[in-house]
Design a protein around this motif. Sequence first.
Motif, mmCIF file in Angstrom:
data_model
loop_
_atom_site.group_PDB
_atom_site.id
_atom_site.type_symbol
_atom_site.label_atom_id
_atom_site.label_comp_id
_atom_site.label_asym_id
_atom_site.label_seq_id
_atom_site.Cartn_x
_atom_site.Cartn_y
_atom_site.Cartn_z
ATOM 1 N N ALA A 4 21.619 -76.482 -23.691
ATOM 2 C CA ALA A 4 22.546 -76.096 -24.763
ATOM 3 C C ALA A 4 21.988 -74.993 -25.652
ATOM 4 O O ALA A 4 22.722 -74.081 -26.048
ATOM 5 N N SER A 5 20.703 -75.061 -25.971
ATOM 6 C CA SER A 5 20.135 -74.116 -26.925
ATOM 7 C C SER A 5 19.469 -72.909 -26.283
ATOM 8 O O SER A 5 19.154 -71.927 -26.966
ATOM 9 N N ALA A 6 19.249 -72.954 -24.970
ATOM 10 C CA ALA A 6 18.566 -71.838 -24.304
ATOM 11 C C ALA A 6 19.410 -71.218 -23.193
ATOM 12 O O ALA A 6 19.714 -70.022 -23.223
ATOM 13 N N PHE A 7 19.804 -72.038 -22.196
ATOM 14 C CA PHE A 7 20.500 -71.466 -21.050
ATOM 15 C C PHE A 7 21.907 -70.985 -21.412
ATOM 16 O O PHE A 7 22.296 -69.868 -21.064
ATOM 17 N N THR A 8 22.691 -71.815 -22.104
ATOM 18 C CA THR A 8 24.066 -71.427 -22.436
ATOM 19 C C THR A 8 24.120 -70.157 -23.289
ATOM 20 O O THR A 8 24.919 -69.257 -22.997
ATOM 21 N N PRO A 9 23.293 -70.017 -24.346
ATOM 22 C CA PRO A 9 23.298 -68.760 -25.104
ATOM 23 C C PRO A 9 22.898 -67.559 -24.247
ATOM 24 O O PRO A 9 23.469 -66.473 -24.383
ATOM 25 N N TRP A 10 21.899 -67.756 -23.367
ATOM 26 C CA TRP A 10 21.503 -66.651 -22.481
ATOM 27 C C TRP A 10 22.660 -66.242 -21.576
ATOM 28 O O TRP A 10 22.945 -65.049 -21.412
ATOM 29 N N LEU A 11 23.326 -67.230 -20.982
ATOM 30 C CA LEU A 11 24.433 -66.929 -20.083
ATOM 31 C C LEU A 11 25.566 -66.231 -20.834
ATOM 32 O O LEU A 11 26.198 -65.305 -20.308
ATOM 33 N N ALA A 12 25.832 -66.659 -22.068
ATOM 34 C CA ALA A 12 26.893 -66.029 -22.860
ATOM 35 C C ALA A 12 26.624 -64.551 -23.071
ATOM 36 O O ALA A 12 27.563 -63.744 -23.148
ATOM 37 N N ASN A 13 25.356 -64.170 -23.150
ATOM 38 C CA ASN A 13 24.988 -62.767 -23.362
ATOM 39 C C ASN A 13 24.771 -62.005 -22.060
ATOM 40 O O ASN A 13 24.523 -60.787 -22.092
ATOM 41 N N ASN A 14 24.854 -62.708 -20.929
ATOM 42 C CA ASN A 14 24.609 -62.069 -19.633
ATOM 43 C C ASN A 14 25.667 -62.465 -18.610
ATOM 44 O O ASN A 14 25.347 -62.716 -17.443
ATOM 45 N N LEU A 15 26.913 -62.511 -19.059
ATOM 46 C CA LEU A 15 27.998 -62.906 -18.159
ATOM 47 C C LEU A 15 28.185 -61.929 -17.009
ATOM 48 O O LEU A 15 28.750 -62.289 -15.970
ATOM 49 N N ASP A 16 27.721 -60.686 -17.191
ATOM 50 C CA ASP A 16 27.871 -59.722 -16.104
ATOM 51 C C ASP A 16 27.050 -60.130 -14.880
ATOM 52 O O ASP A 16 27.429 -59.836 -13.741
ATOM 53 N N VAL A 17 25.923 -60.823 -15.096
ATOM 54 C CA VAL A 17 25.101 -61.283 -13.972
ATOM 55 C C VAL A 17 25.868 -62.340 -13.169
ATOM 56 O O VAL A 17 25.928 -62.296 -11.942
ATOM 57 N N LEU A 18 26.470 -63.286 -13.883
ATOM 58 C CA LEU A 18 27.306 -64.286 -13.211
ATOM 59 C C LEU A 18 28.523 -63.622 -12.579
ATOM 60 O O LEU A 18 28.912 -63.964 -11.454
#
Length: 339
Positions: A20-34
């Motif tokens: 919740a505090s590490a992976f989700t924020p990272w993914l929110a800022n790197n949606l282009d990778v997904l």
Amino acid sequence: METIGRLEPVALRAVWPNEASAFTPWLANNLDVLGQAVGLALVLKEREHPVGRYSLDLLVEDAQGRVVAVENQLEQTDHAHLGQLLTYCAGTQAQIVIWIAQSITNEHAAALEWLNDNTIEGVGFFGVQVEALRIGDSLPAANFQVIVRPNDVTKASRQASIKRSNWTWEAYADELRLPLERIEVGRFLAEAIADAVEERGLAWQMVMNKGYVAFQRPGSYNVLIIDLWVKRVPRLAAKVPGSPSEHGLVNPFPQLEDSWDGDNREWGWTIPPGTEIPDLSPLLDLIQPLQPATGPMQAGEPSEPNQLPEHAAIPAILAQGTTDDRSRTNGTVSTSDTL
């Protein structure tokens, strides 16, 4: 002497200690990778979106305006998250659901396949595994592997990649009063680009705007533009970091005169009446390596001259009768890197 490094796995919890505090924020800022992995241009709408007494990790939208629900796990999939996934799908009216986990069990992969086969048309489920990799002492990098994908959401069809908007080829004729000959040239260019994009497996989506068509990479950044409105003949333009001479780019269409618009960083060609439209594949091969993996385009360092591959010309289509004597709406079309 070893010149090629080896990929080494890194424990997910060593990179993202907390989901919740590490992976989700990272993914929110790197949606282009997904987005590159699933073939969709994704834009964040909200983190920890409330759905009743639960919270969806990421509420997202794709370039077609479809609601996308993203649920994360840094461990193996379980029944609890499968139930949450269905709750989030119903609560957000999601058209696309992406379940990310360290590993997806065969049973849960089969459940997602069943949902893709049996839910209503227009709703699709992705199962995506995430891993962290590094080479030597490099920083770790996320790698997404699609295990399950929808049957009808990401079919490689031109129609499925067009963003929902009020602009269509018919609207160009009816509302902008563009001549049919000009529209036919634009349509031909768009179809040829769409075919080349599909052949290369690129996550570029076609978006129709007022007076121009854009092909966008994840993040809604323009890569190619077909302008039908500003000039009285169609204009094809490619976004590049600097002038063609700075990057050693050779005009892929020697039969067409090219131009450089430094303000908008556009390398362009007009299609005058009676001109044969060439094969567009060489252009994509030239500009694809210059497109950043993420974020806006930055001015880059000059590179060695790119050699053009040999391609046969596409059968000709002539842009005849492009002079438009009828009145049309005055205005300018913005084709900046970011819409």
